[in-house]
Motif scaffolding. Structure first.
Motif, mmCIF file in Angstrom:
data_model
loop_
_atom_site.group_PDB
_atom_site.id
_atom_site.type_symbol
_atom_site.label_atom_id
_atom_site.label_comp_id
_atom_site.label_asym_id
_atom_site.label_seq_id
_atom_site.Cartn_x
_atom_site.Cartn_y
_atom_site.Cartn_z
ATOM 1 N N LEU A 112 -12.377 64.971 -23.697
ATOM 2 C CA LEU A 112 -11.669 65.138 -22.281
ATOM 3 C C LEU A 112 -10.869 66.162 -21.950
ATOM 4 C CD1 LEU A 112 -9.761 61.303 -22.375
ATOM 5 C CD2 LEU A 112 -11.192 62.298 -20.616
ATOM 6 N N GLU A 113 -10.582 67.005 -23.178
ATOM 7 C CA GLU A 113 -9.867 68.278 -23.147
ATOM 8 C C GLU A 113 -10.696 69.192 -22.079
ATOM 9 O OE1 GLU A 113 -12.730 68.898 -26.443
ATOM 10 O OE2 GLU A 113 -11.328 67.188 -25.795
ATOM 11 N N HIS A 114 -11.991 68.950 -21.965
ATOM 12 C CA HIS A 114 -12.751 69.850 -20.804
ATOM 13 C C HIS A 114 -12.340 69.471 -19.592
ATOM 14 C CE1 HIS A 114 -14.958 71.293 -24.064
ATOM 15 N NE2 HIS A 114 -15.552 70.269 -24.523
ATOM 16 N N LEU A 115 -12.037 68.068 -19.081
ATOM 17 C CA LEU A 115 -11.767 67.654 -17.929
ATOM 18 C C LEU A 115 -10.332 68.141 -17.633
ATOM 19 C CD1 LEU A 115 -11.941 65.957 -15.132
ATOM 20 C CD2 LEU A 115 -11.506 64.156 -16.747
ATOM 21 N N ASP A 116 -9.370 68.096 -18.628
ATOM 22 C CA ASP A 116 -8.144 68.280 -18.431
ATOM 23 C C ASP A 116 -7.925 69.933 -17.950
ATOM 24 O OD1 ASP A 116 -7.353 65.725 -18.834
ATOM 25 O OD2 ASP A 116 -6.883 66.183 -21.049
ATOM 26 N N ALA A 117 -8.633 70.509 -18.815
ATOM 27 C CA ALA A 117 -8.571 71.977 -18.530
ATOM 28 C C ALA A 117 -9.312 72.492 -17.276
ATOM 29 C CB ALA A 117 -9.612 72.649 -19.618
ATOM 30 N N ALA A 118 -10.316 71.873 -16.915
ATOM 31 C CA ALA A 118 -10.566 72.070 -15.417
ATOM 32 C C ALA A 118 -9.483 71.840 -14.405
ATOM 33 C CB ALA A 118 -11.978 71.281 -15.088
ATOM 34 N N MET A 119 -9.007 70.731 -14.477
ATOM 35 C CA MET A 119 -7.535 70.264 -13.520
ATOM 36 C C MET A 119 -6.337 70.727 -13.776
ATOM 37 S SD MET A 119 -8.778 66.191 -13.280
ATOM 38 C CE MET A 119 -7.678 65.852 -11.644
ATOM 39 N N LYS A 120 -6.250 71.669 -14.773
ATOM 40 C CA LYS A 120 -4.963 72.098 -14.969
ATOM 41 C C LYS A 120 -4.208 72.956 -13.934
ATOM 42 C CE LYS A 120 -6.015 76.318 -17.843
ATOM 43 N NZ LYS A 120 -5.620 76.891 -18.992
ATOM 44 N N ASP A 121 -4.977 73.545 -13.201
ATOM 45 C CA ASP A 121 -4.425 74.555 -12.049
ATOM 46 C C ASP A 121 -4.334 73.646 -10.727
ATOM 47 O OD1 ASP A 121 -3.839 76.563 -13.885
ATOM 48 O OD2 ASP A 121 -5.982 77.319 -13.509
ATOM 49 N N GLY A 122 -4.493 72.466 -10.962
ATOM 50 C CA GLY A 122 -4.769 71.533 -9.486
ATOM 51 C C GLY A 122 -5.761 71.600 -8.900
ATOM 52 N N GLN A 123 -7.033 72.151 -9.478
ATOM 53 C CA GLN A 123 -8.396 72.132 -9.034
ATOM 54 C C GLN A 123 -8.869 70.543 -8.961
ATOM 55 O OE1 GLN A 123 -9.887 75.647 -10.753
ATOM 56 N NE2 GLN A 123 -11.078 75.629 -8.768
ATOM 57 N N GLY A 124 -9.742 70.408 -7.968
ATOM 58 C CA GLY A 124 -10.418 69.177 -7.964
ATOM 59 C C GLY A 124 -11.588 69.127 -8.989
ATOM 60 N N VAL A 125 -12.402 68.029 -9.125
ATOM 61 C CA VAL A 125 -13.545 68.151 -10.025
ATOM 62 C C VAL A 125 -14.665 67.335 -9.646
ATOM 63 C CG1 VAL A 125 -14.418 67.441 -12.326
ATOM 64 C CG2 VAL A 125 -12.186 68.822 -12.217
ATOM 65 N N LEU A 126 -15.750 67.575 -9.593
ATOM 66 C CA LEU A 126 -16.942 66.965 -9.542
ATOM 67 C C LEU A 126 -17.359 66.566 -10.893
ATOM 68 C CD1 LEU A 126 -19.350 68.872 -6.854
ATOM 69 C CD2 LEU A 126 -18.281 66.500 -6.505
ATOM 70 N N LEU A 127 -17.365 65.213 -11.168
ATOM 71 C CA LEU A 127 -17.734 64.306 -12.222
ATOM 72 C C LEU A 127 -19.369 64.354 -12.379
ATOM 73 C CD1 LEU A 127 -14.726 61.924 -12.582
ATOM 74 C CD2 LEU A 127 -14.958 63.937 -13.885
ATOM 75 N N LEU A 128 -19.891 65.407 -12.802
ATOM 76 C CA LEU A 128 -21.316 65.331 -12.751
ATOM 77 C C LEU A 128 -22.105 64.561 -13.575
ATOM 78 C CD1 LEU A 128 -23.983 66.695 -11.382
ATOM 79 C CD2 LEU A 128 -23.818 68.435 -13.428
ATOM 80 N N THR A 129 -22.988 63.507 -13.418
ATOM 81 C CA THR A 129 -23.353 62.675 -14.263
ATOM 82 C C THR A 129 -24.980 62.297 -13.569
ATOM 83 O OG1 THR A 129 -23.482 60.934 -15.680
ATOM 84 C CG2 THR A 129 -22.562 60.598 -13.372
#
Length: 306
Positions: A112-129
């Motif tokens: 989960l730290e990878h998701l949190d790091a990607a979002m820490k600056d307020g950026q959106g995330v595509l959860l690729l699966t």
């Protein structure tokens, strides 16, 4: 957006089989999880033997993607895939109906730290699966980890199932479901720093799709991943659900670096390579029953021809 509120027409006799199925699944979810998995696996193995057309698709997909495996090993993998398909029906029901307390002891989320790091600056995330038999339950464990996301949806022809699928996904994901065709809403959500569940490994037509290698063979693949990430100023974070030794694990990987690269074909090929790594975590749980190589480049033979 279509009206998905409850309609009196849902009570008409044409939908009684659907209601029966929903009620049965709710009741079955009262059973212990191992019992449900055993029941679903047995049913799946049986269907895998009596539906030869689907078994042919699975066999051909495995032959194309894993040519290095002995034929007997691919046949064993096909059996496991149908078992996992059967289990997946009950896993989806658990995702929709089971309580948090029932599910928590059976799974975990790692990375989960990878998701949190990607979002820490307020950026959106595509959860690729990708499309896996554990897909619905994997999303539920993401909810249990307190990471809300937008589910994407495509309308069902069965209006009762369309109503409830929409309702269940919104109730569990914590954010409104988004229509996959509405680019404006998708981009807006990403720019607002939201997460969007995204699986680009199945496509119905050639629009917004290119041929890119998947396990070394050209597969028509949605090419919008890079453009959506660029327009939404979003990161792409891969995550993959799997059932390993009877326990569920949702694994996050670091956000893709230097993505998109500006070339749709190269970007799509990169996405497929990431998906291949996810498939290798639990090979029998990928949707091999789907005709991944149905559409072929001109002059290329039909993979599924008998």
């Amino acid at each position: 957006m279509a009206d998905r509120s409850f309609q009196p027409a849902f009570l008409s006799p044409r939908y009684w089989p659907t209601w029966f199925g929903i009620g049965l699944m709710r009741l079955l979810c009262l059973l212990p999880v191992p019992w449900l998995l055993a029941l679903g696996s047995g049913l799946g193995r049986f269907l895998g033997r009596v539906i030869p057309s689907r078994r042919h698709i699975v066999r051909r997909n495995l032959e194309v993607c894993f040519p290095e495996l002995p034929a007997a090993e691919r046949e064993r993998l096909a059996d496991e895939h149908f078992a996992d398909l059967g289990a997946g029906v009950f896993e989806a029901a658990l995702a929709w109906f089971a309580s948090d307390d029932k599910l928590r002891p059976h799974g975990e989320v790692v990375g989960l730290e990878h998701l949190d790091a990607a979002m820490k600056d307020g950026q959106g995330v595509l959860l690729l699966t990708g499309h896996f038999t554990t897909l619905e339950l994997g999303a539920r464990y993401l909810c249990l980890a307190n990471r809300p996301f937008h589910a994407m949806y495509r309308p069902y022809e069965n209006k009762v199932m369309d109503h409830y699928m929409h309702h269940w996904r919104e109730a569990r994901s914590g954010l409104p479901a988004l229509p996959r065709e509405d680019l404006r809403k998708l981009v807006k959500a990403l720019r607002e720093g939201r997460c969007i569940w995204y699986a680009p490994d199945q496509t119905l037509d050639r629009r917004n799709a290119v041929f890119a290698p998947f396990f070394g063979h050209p597969a028509l693949t949605i090419s919008a991943t890079g453009r959506l990430a660029q327009m939404g100023r979003a990161k792409v974070v891969p995550y993959f659900p799997a059932r390993i030794n009877g326990r569920y694990r949702v694994t996050f990987f670091p956000a893709l670096e230097d993505f998109p690269g500006g070339d749709d074909v190269a970007d799509t090929a990169r996405i497929n390579r990431v998906l291949e790594e996810g498939v290798k975590l639990a090979p029998s749980q990928y949707f091999w029953v789907h005709r991944r190589f149905k559409k072929r480049p001109p002059g290329t033979p039909d993979v599924y021809a008998r």
